[in-house]
Design a protein around this motif. Structure first.
Motif, PDB file in Angstrom:
ATOM      1  N   THR A   3     107.340  18.195  79.542  1.00 55.95           N
ATOM      2  CA  THR A   3     106.303  16.946  79.506  1.00 55.95           C
ATOM      3  C   THR A   3     105.201  17.329  78.193  1.00 55.95           C
ATOM      4  N   ARG A   4     104.575  16.006  77.766  1.00 55.86           N
ATOM      5  CA  ARG A   4     103.766  16.114  76.789  1.00 55.86           C
ATOM      6  C   ARG A   4     102.287  16.283  77.424  1.00 55.86           C
ATOM      7  N   ALA A  59     105.961  19.386  91.894  1.00 55.33           N
ATOM      8  CA  ALA A  59     105.123  18.360  93.093  1.00 55.33           C
ATOM      9  C   ALA A  59     104.104  17.624  92.228  1.00 55.33           C
ATOM     10  N   ALA A  60     103.502  18.154  90.958  1.00 56.82           N
ATOM     11  CA  ALA A  60     102.544  17.274  90.197  1.00 56.82           C
ATOM     12  C   ALA A  60     103.392  15.954  89.786  1.00 56.82           C
TER      13      ALA A  60
END
Length: 99
Positions: A3-4, A59-60
């Motif tokens: 992810t960015r 989980a984030a």
């Protein structure tokens, strides 16, 4: 791909009698390899992963309802269970009353 944006779950506790008090000091539980402190050198443990740290990363991307184990982890940290605390890099409440 990765992810960015860096989204992460952070677990904290406080010794304050009123956690809603704006003066309450919240202390973070550090993980052994989960990204946290930006000044800490990255943890390299190839080809293995610290499973809890790895699960925290995933989980984030979801809600706690989709990761009920986080509620159990928090309860074990509140109870200061030694087995659970051994999975952490630091216990901000070591030698003190539980949060």
């Amino acid at each position: 791909s990765i992810t960015r944006e860096r989204t992460e779950v952070i677990l904290q506790g406080t010794s304050s009698l009123d956690p809603n008090d704006p003066a309450a000091v919240w202390e973070e539980y550090d993980f052994k390899c989960k990204p946290g402190d930006l000044k800490r050198r990255p943890c390299f443990i190839t080809p293995y992963h610290y499973r809890l740290d790895w699960l925290m990363w995933f989980a984030a991307f979801q809600t706690y309802e989709q990761n009920e184990w986080i509620i159990h982890l928090a309860g074990k940290l509140l109870a200061q269970e030694e087995e659970t605390l051994s999975l952490m890099a630091t216990n901000p409440f070591a030698g003190r009353a539980p949060p």
